[in-house]
Design a protein around this motif. Structure first.
Motif, short mmCIF file in Angstrom:
data_model
loop_
_atom_site.label_atom_id
_atom_site.label_comp_id
_atom_site.label_asym_id
_atom_site.label_seq_id
_atom_site.Cartn_x
_atom_site.Cartn_y
_atom_site.Cartn_z
N LEU A 118 16.48 1.61 5.06
CA LEU A 118 15.52 2.59 4.56
C LEU A 118 14.20 1.93 4.18
CD1 LEU A 118 17.78 4.91 2.37
CD2 LEU A 118 16.72 5.44 4.57
N LEU A 119 14.29 0.78 3.49
CA LEU A 119 13.06 0.09 3.08
C LEU A 119 12.26 -0.37 4.31
CD1 LEU A 119 14.29 -2.01 0.02
CD2 LEU A 119 12.91 0.07 0.01
N LEU A 120 12.96 -0.96 5.28
CA LEU A 120 12.26 -1.40 6.50
C LEU A 120 11.67 -0.20 7.25
CD1 LEU A 120 14.69 -4.15 7.86
CD2 LEU A 120 12.46 -4.48 6.76
N SER A 121 12.43 0.90 7.29
CA SER A 121 11.92 2.09 7.96
C SER A 121 10.66 2.60 7.29
CB SER A 121 13.00 3.17 7.98
OG SER A 121 12.51 4.37 8.55
N LEU A 122 10.69 2.65 5.95
CA LEU A 122 9.51 3.11 5.22
C LEU A 122 8.33 2.17 5.43
CD1 LEU A 122 11.08 4.27 1.84
CD2 LEU A 122 10.05 5.71 3.59
N PHE A 123 8.59 0.87 5.42
CA PHE A 123 7.51 -0.12 5.57
C PHE A 123 6.84 0.01 6.94
CE2 PHE A 123 6.17 -4.32 7.11
CZ PHE A 123 5.19 -4.60 6.16
N PHE A 124 7.66 -0.04 7.99
CA PHE A 124 7.08 -0.01 9.34
C PHE A 124 6.49 1.36 9.66
CE2 PHE A 124 10.08 -3.60 9.94
CZ PHE A 124 9.15 -4.55 10.32
N THR A 125 7.10 2.42 9.13
CA THR A 125 6.52 3.74 9.36
C THR A 125 5.17 3.88 8.68
OG1 THR A 125 8.74 4.71 9.50
CG2 THR A 125 6.91 6.22 9.08
N ARG A 126 5.09 3.34 7.46
CA ARG A 126 3.81 3.40 6.75
C ARG A 126 2.74 2.60 7.48
NH1 ARG A 126 2.30 5.16 1.89
NH2 ARG A 126 0.43 4.28 0.93
N GLN A 127 3.15 1.42 7.98
CA GLN A 127 2.19 0.62 8.74
C GLN A 127 1.72 1.38 9.98
OE1 GLN A 127 0.86 -2.41 7.88
NE2 GLN A 127 1.94 -2.08 5.95
N MET A 128 2.65 1.99 10.69
CA MET A 128 2.29 2.74 11.89
C MET A 128 1.43 3.95 11.53
SD MET A 128 2.31 2.97 15.09
CE MET A 128 3.50 1.68 15.46
N ALA A 129 1.79 4.61 10.43
CA ALA A 129 1.01 5.78 10.02
C ALA A 129 -0.42 5.39 9.69
CB ALA A 129 1.67 6.45 8.82
N TRP A 130 -0.59 4.27 9.00
CA TRP A 130 -1.95 3.85 8.66
C TRP A 130 -2.73 3.43 9.90
CZ3 TRP A 130 -4.63 5.36 4.93
CH2 TRP A 130 -4.09 5.63 3.68
#
Length: 466
Positions: free
Chosen positions: A165-177
């Protein structure tokens, strides 16, 4: 809801679905394997129990000693004679287990097996059935597997879920930005443009799709900035034009008023003086009319109200006829004009009236600015590279080379002193020439060569091109 929040929620949702699917599959596998594991595996100390029973003498009936030996390996003792329990150290009677053991067809040899999740070793001796029992459910499956593997499995699963979950949130946030950063930059750029700030481009590094969008946005901003500069220059030139025309009209208008006042006040007290005053007033009025006509013509150009109606014509004949029509007028001003035309036809499709206006504007420039002692105009016509060319040249001093690229710009005046001296500083003559020539699909250019040379190139009719 903001886009970044939608992306994050979707990412967590899909991650949870993936984790739940993995855990579900693992649970099914675990549930199917563990019972089989418990059923098929005998106790590891079963051979020790066999050896103890094999060495025991049933005639001694020392059941307590036998129990102590078996207890060292976790086995319980059950002694049956007939249908009666002679000795048992089980925690309960285990009626189901005992009933199953009684049904065994005991032979003379030691038998090892498993029933109802209980590992047993049985020795028939002296009418006794001596059983060494160890609950596989308690000792192997539950204690060894569930109490050891299951907690570890749950802890590892929990840690894996948290990490995923943490990795998913991190990489998703990076992609979103990465997606939202250029959009934010474009939004800020649009707000700057709305406020009139066109100086700062949208910065975006990379070779993705947003780089093309940012480049197009910056190109649009540069175009707007360039258009703004052109508009500002155009407005400044327009203001200057109005001021120039006002000045140019004021001079002849003042003269007209002065001569009329002289007539009214009786200054011109003879017929000759009155005729002279009237002639000068008429000439100044004509000068004002010419200037106003030029301004009116320019206004029509800007609004697109000048129709071009081309007809088949011969450029050489047209040039010669023009030279002949203005020869006497130019001669009165001590200006010589000649036309040099090759003998071959020079077919073009032109609006004769508009093209005559071009040559008249060029002629006016010569009469105003040519400072040679014996001014001359030379018109030449020839064909080259599928185009008909007309050269309009004079023998004056030409113009400074740095002025050549600006000659055909509207309102442009290279020499302020010329406007003051000549009384015509509109800067429209050559611009009108360029407009008319380009409306015919041609080109016009200027160069210095023994004077100022204006070259007009017009396309030949398609059937005449070679």
């Amino acid at each position: 809801m903001k886009t970044i929040n939608r992306i994050l929620i979707s990412s967590v949702f899909f991650a949870l679905i993936s984790i739940a699917s993995i855990l579900g599959v693992m649970s099914i596998i675990f549930a199917s394997l563990v019972p089989e594991y418990g059923k098929e595996m005998l106790d590891k100390d079963v051979f020790n129990a066999e050896e103890i029973l094999n060495d025991f003498d049933a005639a001694s009936a020392e059941w307590g000693v036998l129990r102590a030996d078996l207890n060292r390996y976790g086995y319980h003792l059950l002694v049956i004679k007939g249908n009666q329990v002679v000795f048992s150290d089980l925690a309960d009677t285990r009626t189901k287990v005992i009933a199953s053991l009684k049904e065994l067809n005991l032979q003379e040899n030691i038998v090892t097996g498993k029933t109802n999740d209980v590992t047993f070793v049985v020795k028939p001796a002296g009418g006794y059935g001596i059983f060494a029992l160890k609950g596989a459910v308690d000792d192997v499956k539950l204690t060894g597997l569930l109490s050891g593997f299951l907690p570890t499995y749950l802890i590892v699963s929990f840690v894996a879920i948290v990490v995923i979950l943490l990795l998913s949130l991190f990489f998703t946030r990076q992609m979103a930005w990465r997606v939202l950063r250029p959009l934010k930059a474009l939004s800020n750029g649009a707000q700057r443009i709305e406020k009139g700030d066109l100086s700062e481009p949208v910065a975006h590094k990379g070779k993705d799709e947003f780089a093309e969008v940012a480049a197009a946005f910056n190109h649009m901003q540069e175009s707007l900035l360039e258009e703004r500069k052109k508009t500002a220059a155009y407005e400044a030139a327009r203001i200057d034009l109005i001021a120039g025309i006002s000045h140019d009209l004021r001079t002849p208008l003042t003269s007209v008023k002065g001569y009329i006042k002289g007539l009214r006040d009786g200054v011109a007290n003879t017929p000759e003086k009155r005729e002279h005053y009237l002639s000068i007033a008429y000439k100044k009025a004509c000068d004002m009319e010419v200037l106003l006509q030029k301004l009116f013509y320019f206004s029509n150009l800007e609004t697109g109200h000048v129709p071009i109606m081309p007809e088949n014509n011969d450029l050489g004949t047209f040039g010669c006829q023009f030279a002949e029509s203005v020869r006497d007028e130019l001669a009165a001003r001590n200006i010589k004009i000649t036309a040099e035309v090759t003998s071959v036809p020079h077919p073009v499709s032109i609006d004769a009236e508009q093209m005559r206006r071009v040559l008249m504007n060029l002629t006016e420039n010569v009469t105003k600015y040519n400072k040679a002692e014996a001014p001359e105009i030379r018109i030449a016509v020839w064909r080259e590279n599928g185009m008909e060319h007309l050269l309009f040249a004079d023998n004056g001093g030409g113009v400074p080379d740095e002025h050549l690229p600006h000659l055909f710009k509207r309102f442009w005046r290279g020499d302020e002193s010329r406007r003051v001296a000549s009384g015509d500083g509109s800067g429209l003559g050559l611009y009108i020439c360029q407009y008319i020539v380009e409306a015919h699909g041609g080109k016009i250019g200027a160069r210095n060569q023994g004077g100022l040379q204006i070259q007009i190139s017009l396309p030949c009719p398609k059937e005449e091109r070679s």
